[in-house]
Design a protein around this motif. Structure first.
Motif, PDB file in Angstrom:
ATOM      1  N   GLU A 335       0.838  -1.204   0.000  1.00 14.93           N
ATOM      2  CA  GLU A 335       0.000   0.000   0.000  1.00 14.93           C
ATOM      3  C   GLU A 335       0.873   1.254   0.000  1.00 14.93           C
ATOM      4  OE1 GLU A 335      -3.217   2.343   2.873  1.00 14.93           O
ATOM      5  OE2 GLU A 335      -2.458   0.366   3.452  1.00 14.93           O
ATOM      6  N   ALA A 338       2.144   1.777  -3.444  1.00 19.58           N
ATOM      7  CA  ALA A 338       1.069   2.267  -4.319  1.00 19.58           C
ATOM      8  C   ALA A 338       0.833   3.759  -4.106  1.00 19.58           C
ATOM      9  CB  ALA A 338      -0.213   1.471  -4.057  1.00 19.58           C
ATOM     10  N   GLN A 374       2.483  -8.375  -2.969  1.00 15.18           N
ATOM     11  CA  GLN A 374       1.460  -7.385  -2.635  1.00 15.18           C
ATOM     12  C   GLN A 374       1.686  -6.062  -3.369  1.00 15.18           C
ATOM     13  OE1 GLN A 374       0.086  -7.156   1.496  1.00 15.18           O
ATOM     14  NE2 GLN A 374       1.369  -8.915   1.950  1.00 15.18           N
ATOM     15  N   HIS A 378      -1.212  -4.384  -5.729  1.00 16.19           N
ATOM     16  CA  HIS A 378      -1.698  -3.005  -5.594  1.00 16.19           C
ATOM     17  C   HIS A 378      -1.544  -2.243  -6.911  1.00 16.19           C
ATOM     18  CE1 HIS A 378      -1.760  -3.582  -1.190  1.00 16.19           C
ATOM     19  NE2 HIS A 378      -2.525  -2.515  -1.164  1.00 16.19           N
ATOM     20  N   ARG A 381      -4.068  -2.659  -9.768  1.00 13.44           N
ATOM     21  CA  ARG A 381      -5.355  -1.959  -9.626  1.00 13.44           C
ATOM     22  C   ARG A 381      -5.211  -0.449  -9.770  1.00 13.44           C
ATOM     23  NH1 ARG A 381      -5.529  -5.835  -5.313  1.00 13.44           N
ATOM     24  NH2 ARG A 381      -4.978  -4.247  -3.773  1.00 13.44           N
TER      25      ARG A 381
END
Length: 607
Positions: A335, A338, A374, A378, A381
């Motif tokens: 995250e 991102a 991960q 992220h 998307r």
């Protein structure tokens, strides 16, 4: 009423430790001391045990103290370490100690610094980590001159201050000075090892400190690390060496159900990503970077720094992998990356090249492989892929292709045929990274499927068909794909029409070097201009011609042309409708190839 620095020290000794109190004295100081004594003894004993078992990170405790300090306006915050034969001297140009600071340092777990973020350390230890290397630390700051004389048999001695009448002459009384007298040579060597932990990148994660100096008077060496900010970059200089970084911070709220004793009072923490850059501002990805927990822990194959408040093993050489706190931090990296992409996209020097930081081919540890997975999830998307038309799209909404592939299928063609744009040709990134993001590459099979669009092919130039044959001849096509191509109208004839091999035979031009005979448009002959392009590239000629022969293209044999095309024209009088140029071409062809014709005719008659 204002107290002198010495009065402050004496008051703490009297009220908190009963030093100097009379047994007949029934003042508030006595009662306060009696009430606190047992608790102080118990907490001091626990602290001494924690220091020896948790091995706090001494140097960073000192660095973080300097980071938390207050500085006068216009002062460049500086922390200086001077290793002398008899002591380690630490100097900081902060505002200086006040009474409340002295009072706090003489408590277990006491502090006047409200730190919402940054280094957490081991709870309650802080400054007391100095007792790892010295038993008599001294502090000289803003008129306060005091020391502690620690005795292992009495843990409270690490918080009992003693006034120092005569400060040593090597200190600078205009600054805050911490003097740590050293005992054995092994302690000095341990301290030197601690000082070597001060990695230049440490300043990336601090917001106040701008300079750290390390002077070794024993080894006669000096290191200066400076931080400055310029053109949206943090620049760390060590001597004449400079490193440029794009630093992006991500504030995290700690989940309320996350239970970790060593971080039980922490409600927020930060993940900091630091992206190394060249002098021109583009990515520097030739070196692996450390994972940091305020000091470098180890390299994990990453091309950028991850800084987070990871809990470390006692030897500080690795992250505790089973810790729920560490796993939560690890799972927050994707995250954080991102969110960092917004900054990278806005950076003129990095917007076309930040995919280079996603080369995780050297990451082997399962703990961080999970973070890598991960990160990609992220980004899949996120609108992080720049298209040829300068639009940001999700990776799954764009395509990529080789240079040859883009020459055959333009961006407009890709939109028409696939409903997707190309990733901008200016974007830099390994093909393996693009695949992991979900950016599909236009393959030979995709191109072959496009060749069904005859209307699309009719608009293509001779050069385009040459490039098509060149491209296909390099592919390892299966027999099934070759047979499929034979049914497609992908051969451009001399008359401009498109033909497939399976309709009727297709020939190479009969006059490969001259201007031609003038009747080639009547035959299914590959366009001479295309053949000329193939022949001009000597290195690839045989490969491309071999591919066309695999498709079924044939050499123009004189017997076939004369017997099956020229003679029938005269036998059925169609020659009368032809122009004289074409008829002369017939004659020239027969004249130039009569021997080959007769030779082949003789063979056939003998049969």
């Amino acid at each position: 009423m204002m107290h002198s620095p010495k009065d402050v020290i004496e008051k703490i000794r009297r009220k908190r430790f009963g030093i100097g109190l009379s047994l007949e004295d029934t003042s508030d100081d006595v009662r306060e001391f009696i009430l606190d004594k047992e608790e102080v003894l118990d907490r001091a004993a626990r602290l001494a045990k924690d220091i020896n078992t948790q091995k706090p990170r001494l140097i960073f405790e000192l660095v973080q103290n300097a980071e938390d300090n207050e500085y006068e306006d216009g002062v460049e915050p500086l922390l200086r370490f001077i290793l002398r034969p008899d002591c380690l001297l630490v100097q900081n140009n902060e505002k200086g100690f006040r009474e409340e600071n002295v009072d706090a340092i003489c408590l277990i777990g006491g502090t006047t610094k409200k730190r919402s973020l940054g280094y957490i350390g081991e709870k309650g230890i802080g400054f007391k980590s100095v007792f790892l290397v010295t038993t008599e630390p001294q502090i000289y700051s803003n008129g306060f001159h005091f020391r502690f004389v620690y005795k292992e048999s009495d843990p409270t001695t690490m918080i009992i201050p003693e006034w120092v009448k005569n400060p040593p002459d090597f200190i600078d009384l205009s600054q805050t000075n911490l003097v740590m007298p050293l005992g054995s040579m092994s302690v000095r060597e341990e301290l030197l090892a601690f000082l070597k932990e001060i990695h230049p990148s440490l300043l990336l994660f601090l917001q106040k400190l701008r300079k750290i100096e390390i002077q070794d008077l024993i080894g006669n060496s000096f290191t200066e690390i400076r931080r400055r900010e310029e053109n949206e970059r943090v620049i760390i200089s060590t001597g004449d060496k400079e490193e440029h970084w794009k630093v992006i911070r991500r504030l995290l709220d700690v989940p309320s159900d996350l239970c970790e004793e060593r971080r039980k009072d922490v409600t927020q923490t930060e993940i900091i990503l630091a992206f190394p850059c060249k002098l021109d501002g583009t990515p520097e990805v030739t070196r692996e970077q450390y994972v940091f927990s305020f000091l470098p822990v180890r390299k994990e194959g990453l091309r950028f720094i991850i800084q987070a408040d990871f809990l470390l093993a006692i030897n500080r050489e690795d992250i505790i992998k089973h810790s729920s706190w560490n796993r939560w931090l690890r799972d927050s990296i994707g995250e954080a990356f991102a969110k960092a992409v917004d900054h990278l996209k806005a950076d003129k020097k990095l917007r076309l090249s930040f995919f280079q930081y996603l080369d995780f081919s050297d990451v082997k540890d399962e703990f961080f492989l999970n973070a890598v997975e991960q990160i990609f999830q992220h980004l899949q998307r996120l609108e992080c892929a720049l298209t040829e038309s300068n639009q940001w799209r999700k990776p799954g909404e764009v395509l990529t292709a080789s240079k040859e592939g883009r020459e055959l299928i333009s961006n407009d063609d890709a939109i028409r045929l696939f409903g997707k744009e190309y990733l901008s040709s200016k974007v830099l990134g390994k093909s393996s990274v693009l695949r992991e993001l979900g950016i599909l590459e236009v393959s030979a099979r995709d191109l072959i499927k496009c060749l069904e669009q005859t209307e699309w092919l009719t608009k293509k130039s001779d050069e385009w068909f040459y490039k098509l044959f060149d491209y296909l001849s390099k592919q390892k096509l299966s027999d099934e794909e070759i047979e499929y191509l034979k049914n497609l109208k992908i051969l451009k004839l001399q008359n401009g029409e498109l033909a497939s091999i399976n309709e009727d035979p297709v020939f190479f031009p009969p006059d490969k070097k001259g201007k031609g005979y003038g009747f080639e448009t009547e035959l299914r002959i590959i366009r001479k201009n295309i053949y000329r392009m193939i022949s001009r590239n000597k290195e690839n000629t045989q490969r491309i011609l071999g591919f066309l022969r695999d498709l079924g293209a044939q050499d123009s044999e004189p017997y076939q042309i004369i017997e099956n095309h020229i003679l029938p024209a005269y036998e059925n009088d169609t020659w009368k409708d032809k122009d004289t140029g074409m008829l002369r071409g017939y004659i020239r062809y027969i004249k130039g190839n009569i021997e080959k014709y007769e030779k082949e005719a003789g063979k056939r008659l003998n049969i």
